[in-house]
Design a protein around this motif. Sequence first.
Motif, PDB file in Angstrom:
ATOM      1  N   ALA A   1      -2.959 -15.369  -4.974  1.00 18.39           N
ATOM      2  CA  ALA A   1      -2.288 -14.265  -4.292  1.00 18.39           C
ATOM      3  C   ALA A   1      -3.296 -13.415  -3.516  1.00 18.39           C
ATOM      4  O   ALA A   1      -3.058 -13.039  -2.360  1.00 18.39           O
ATOM      5  N   TYR A   2      -4.436 -13.115  -4.140  1.00 19.05           N
ATOM      6  CA  TYR A   2      -5.466 -12.339  -3.448  1.00 19.05           C
ATOM      7  C   TYR A   2      -6.057 -13.135  -2.287  1.00 19.05           C
ATOM      8  O   TYR A   2      -6.330 -12.582  -1.211  1.00 19.05           O
ATOM      9  N   ARG A   3      -6.238 -14.433  -2.480  1.00 20.10           N
ATOM     10  CA  ARG A   3      -6.760 -15.273  -1.399  1.00 20.10           C
ATOM     11  C   ARG A   3      -5.792 -15.283  -0.218  1.00 20.10           C
ATOM     12  O   ARG A   3      -6.209 -15.259   0.940  1.00 20.10           O
ATOM     13  N   PHE A   4      -4.510 -15.354  -0.524  1.00 13.96           N
ATOM     14  CA  PHE A   4      -3.505 -15.355   0.546  1.00 13.96           C
ATOM     15  C   PHE A   4      -3.641 -14.110   1.414  1.00 13.96           C
ATOM     16  O   PHE A   4      -3.618 -14.194   2.648  1.00 13.96           O
ATOM     17  N   VAL A   5      -3.766 -12.952   0.778  1.00 17.27           N
ATOM     18  CA  VAL A   5      -3.865 -11.700   1.530  1.00 17.27           C
ATOM     19  C   VAL A   5      -5.101 -11.712   2.420  1.00 17.27           C
ATOM     20  O   VAL A   5      -5.045 -11.384   3.615  1.00 17.27           O
ATOM     21  N   ALA A   6      -6.241 -12.104   1.849  1.00 16.97           N
ATOM     22  CA  ALA A   6      -7.475 -12.138   2.626  1.00 16.97           C
ATOM     23  C   ALA A   6      -7.377 -13.121   3.791  1.00 16.97           C
ATOM     24  O   ALA A   6      -7.796 -12.827   4.917  1.00 16.97           O
ATOM     25  N   GLN A   7      -6.800 -14.288   3.535  1.00 20.21           N
ATOM     26  CA  GLN A   7      -6.665 -15.295   4.591  1.00 20.21           C
ATOM     27  C   GLN A   7      -5.716 -14.822   5.689  1.00 20.21           C
ATOM     28  O   GLN A   7      -5.969 -15.066   6.875  1.00 20.21           O
ATOM     29  N   PHE A   8      -4.648 -14.143   5.312  1.00 20.12           N
ATOM     30  CA  PHE A   8      -3.724 -13.607   6.315  1.00 20.12           C
ATOM     31  C   PHE A   8      -4.436 -12.609   7.222  1.00 20.12           C
ATOM     32  O   PHE A   8      -4.294 -12.653   8.454  1.00 20.12           O
TER      33      PHE A   8
ATOM     34  N   ARG B   1      -0.469 -10.309 -14.173  1.00 23.93           N
ATOM     35  CA  ARG B   1       0.486 -10.665 -13.121  1.00 23.93           C
ATOM     36  C   ARG B   1       1.095  -9.436 -12.476  1.00 23.93           C
ATOM     37  O   ARG B   1       1.309  -9.400 -11.251  1.00 23.93           O
ATOM     38  N   THR B   2       1.387  -8.425 -13.275  1.00 26.16           N
ATOM     39  CA  THR B   2       1.947  -7.189 -12.725  1.00 26.16           C
ATOM     40  C   THR B   2       0.942  -6.510 -11.807  1.00 26.16           C
ATOM     41  O   THR B   2       1.282  -6.076 -10.697  1.00 26.16           O
ATOM     42  N   ALA B   3      -0.308  -6.407 -12.258  1.00 24.94           N
ATOM     43  CA  ALA B   3      -1.347  -5.785 -11.435  1.00 24.94           C
ATOM     44  C   ALA B   3      -1.536  -6.543 -10.128  1.00 24.94           C
ATOM     45  O   ALA B   3      -1.639  -5.944  -9.047  1.00 24.94           O
ATOM     46  N   SER B   4      -1.575  -7.869 -10.206  1.00 20.72           N
ATOM     47  CA  SER B   4      -1.752  -8.691  -9.011  1.00 20.72           C
ATOM     48  C   SER B   4      -0.602  -8.491  -8.028  1.00 20.72           C
ATOM     49  O   SER B   4      -0.820  -8.343  -6.823  1.00 20.72           O
ATOM     50  N   ALA B   5       0.624  -8.495  -8.530  1.00 26.96           N
ATOM     51  CA  ALA B   5       1.794  -8.337  -7.659  1.00 26.96           C
ATOM     52  C   ALA B   5       1.764  -7.001  -6.931  1.00 26.96           C
ATOM     53  O   ALA B   5       1.997  -6.928  -5.717  1.00 26.96           O
ATOM     54  N   ILE B   6       1.457  -5.937  -7.651  1.00 28.67           N
ATOM     55  CA  ILE B   6       1.458  -4.603  -7.041  1.00 28.67           C
ATOM     56  C   ILE B   6       0.289  -4.451  -6.071  1.00 28.67           C
ATOM     57  O   ILE B   6       0.448  -3.938  -4.959  1.00 28.67           O
ATOM     58  N   GLU B   7      -0.879  -4.906  -6.477  1.00 27.57           N
ATOM     59  CA  GLU B   7      -2.065  -4.741  -5.628  1.00 27.57           C
ATOM     60  C   GLU B   7      -1.956  -5.533  -4.332  1.00 27.57           C
ATOM     61  O   GLU B   7      -2.292  -5.020  -3.258  1.00 27.57           O
ATOM     62  N   THR B   8      -1.493  -6.766  -4.409  1.00 23.23           N
ATOM     63  CA  THR B   8      -1.388  -7.564  -3.187  1.00 23.23           C
ATOM     64  C   THR B   8      -0.312  -7.016  -2.257  1.00 23.23           C
ATOM     65  O   THR B   8      -0.483  -7.012  -1.030  1.00 23.23           O
ATOM     66  N   MET B   9       0.770  -6.513  -2.812  1.00 22.33           N
ATOM     67  CA  MET B   9       1.808  -5.896  -1.986  1.00 22.33           C
ATOM     68  C   MET B   9       1.258  -4.666  -1.269  1.00 22.33           C
ATOM     69  O   MET B   9       1.498  -4.457  -0.069  1.00 22.33           O
ATOM     70  N   LEU B  10       0.498  -3.860  -1.994  1.00 26.62           N
ATOM     71  CA  LEU B  10      -0.090  -2.661  -1.394  1.00 26.62           C
ATOM     72  C   LEU B  10      -1.089  -3.022  -0.300  1.00 26.62           C
ATOM     73  O   LEU B  10      -1.123  -2.383   0.759  1.00 26.62           O
ATOM     74  N   LEU B  11      -1.887  -4.060  -0.528  1.00 30.31           N
ATOM     75  CA  LEU B  11      -2.852  -4.479   0.480  1.00 30.31           C
ATOM     76  C   LEU B  11      -2.167  -4.958   1.752  1.00 30.31           C
ATOM     77  O   LEU B  11      -2.590  -4.631   2.869  1.00 30.31           O
TER      78      LEU B  11
ATOM     79  N   ARG C   1      -7.876  -2.280 -23.016  1.00 31.56           N
ATOM     80  CA  ARG C   1      -9.113  -2.423 -22.263  1.00 31.56           C
ATOM     81  C   ARG C   1      -8.764  -2.764 -20.826  1.00 31.56           C
ATOM     82  O   ARG C   1      -7.798  -3.466 -20.547  1.00 31.56           O
ATOM     83  N   TRP C   2      -9.575  -2.261 -19.890  1.00 35.64           N
ATOM     84  CA  TRP C   2      -9.304  -2.512 -18.485  1.00 35.64           C
ATOM     85  C   TRP C   2      -9.340  -3.998 -18.180  1.00 35.64           C
ATOM     86  O   TRP C   2     -10.221  -4.716 -18.644  1.00 35.64           O
ATOM     87  N   LEU C   3      -8.380  -4.457 -17.374  1.00 33.84           N
ATOM     88  CA  LEU C   3      -8.356  -5.844 -16.929  1.00 33.84           C
ATOM     89  C   LEU C   3      -9.522  -6.066 -15.965  1.00 33.84           C
ATOM     90  O   LEU C   3      -9.682  -5.313 -15.002  1.00 33.84           O
ATOM     91  N   PRO C   4     -10.362  -7.053 -16.207  1.00 34.24           N
ATOM     92  CA  PRO C   4     -11.512  -7.267 -15.314  1.00 34.24           C
ATOM     93  C   PRO C   4     -11.074  -7.740 -13.931  1.00 34.24           C
ATOM     94  O   PRO C   4     -10.000  -8.328 -13.767  1.00 34.24           O
ATOM     95  N   HIS C   5     -11.902  -7.480 -12.946  1.00 34.47           N
ATOM     96  CA  HIS C   5     -11.625  -7.893 -11.569  1.00 34.47           C
ATOM     97  C   HIS C   5     -12.248  -9.264 -11.318  1.00 34.47           C
ATOM     98  O   HIS C   5     -13.373  -9.527 -11.729  1.00 34.47           O
ATOM     99  N   SER C   6     -11.508 -10.104 -10.631  1.00 36.11           N
ATOM    100  CA  SER C   6     -12.022 -11.440 -10.305  1.00 36.11           C
ATOM    101  C   SER C   6     -12.714 -11.422  -8.949  1.00 36.11           C
ATOM    102  O   SER C   6     -12.562 -10.485  -8.157  1.00 36.11           O
ATOM    103  N   ASP C   7     -13.461 -12.482  -8.670  1.00 37.43           N
ATOM    104  CA  ASP C   7     -14.090 -12.639  -7.361  1.00 37.43           C
ATOM    105  C   ASP C   7     -13.051 -12.627  -6.249  1.00 37.43           C
ATOM    106  O   ASP C   7     -13.263 -12.056  -5.181  1.00 37.43           O
ATOM    107  N   ALA C   8     -11.935 -13.296  -6.487  1.00 39.55           N
ATOM    108  CA  ALA C   8     -10.881 -13.381  -5.472  1.00 39.55           C
ATOM    109  C   ALA C   8     -10.374 -11.997  -5.100  1.00 39.55           C
ATOM    110  O   ALA C   8     -10.169 -11.692  -3.913  1.00 39.55           O
ATOM    111  N   GLN C   9     -10.180 -11.143  -6.099  1.00 37.06           N
ATOM    112  CA  GLN C   9      -9.694  -9.799  -5.816  1.00 37.06           C
ATOM    113  C   GLN C   9     -10.733  -8.993  -5.056  1.00 37.06           C
ATOM    114  O   GLN C   9     -10.404  -8.294  -4.083  1.00 37.06           O
TER     115      GLN C   9
END
Length: 324
Positions: A169-176, A77-87, A12-20
């Motif tokens: 991790a997503y918050r870090f990207v947005a704050q940067f 964790r894998t999805a977060s790592a790849i997505e934040t790196m891409l962003l 099943r698809w991993l749900p998206h959080s508010d942070a993402q």
Amino acid sequence: MATTALAAQGWRWLPHSDAQRRSLAVCVSCMVGAPITAALVGLKVDYAALLGFGSVTGVISLFVPAIAYARFRRMQRTASAIETMLLVLAMAVPILILSYAAMRLDLPLADRRLAGWDAALGMDAGEITRAVGTAPWLSQALAYAYASFSPQILGVPLILSVAARCDDAYRFVAQFVLICAVAIAISAAFPALGSHVHFALQTELGAVDPFFGHHFLSSFHGVRDDPGFVLSPDVASGIVTFPSIHAATAVLCAVAIWPVRAARWPFALLNAAMFLSAITHGAHYAVDVLAGGAIAVLVRAAYTFRARPVPIDRDVPTGAGAAR
């Protein structure tokens, strides 16, 4: 039928959080705003060369399937790592365009004001740089710290993701991205040549590498003075002096990584060095780094989330597939 069968096996698809979602919204806003801002101030941009369409296609073809697979298998964790790196990678060009758009306004140089504010605080960027230049080991250490900027903005969200702090991790990207946007907006009113030039330190740098303090000058003058200037990879450089984005990022990285105990003190020391190196190797005034640090603190404090937690925190499929 096929979807039902896969769901029964834990696919099943991993749900998206508010942070993402908020991080993505900030990044998309920056992507859309950069070319609009460039057009408004008359900045010509060679988008084909700057984006490198072949490279972009290659990166997308590599990252997007990996993200889709990780989300389909609920590998948080894998999805977060790849997505934040891409962003973070995707933000490089919009942030660069915004910084040049700010300098395109060609407002009066602010070096005298910035040096005057330093003096009012009892600080002298020139003297600090000269002192560091007399200690080759310290100068080299600060040079490495200054150059850690890009590895850190990629590495911090990666470490946070691996440590199961994915929303952080997503918050870090947005704050940067927000820190860069705020600093660039302010910098439009304070274009500056930097302390190396203002204090004529070219022959007094000692062991301090002059590259970052002087490399940007040709493009800085070009974007301000040349009506035919075109932003391209050949002329791209960091041209924001006040506030210091390096100093702001140092504060953000140190604070963001603090909850990860194994990385806490190494990153604190590294970013203390990067904060100082913005003066010595980045040719910033002391007030630049203080302003940069203040912006980081204010943006991080203002950027609050109430993210919906995602229950999956391990890189394994759930359900029947996990049992095997």
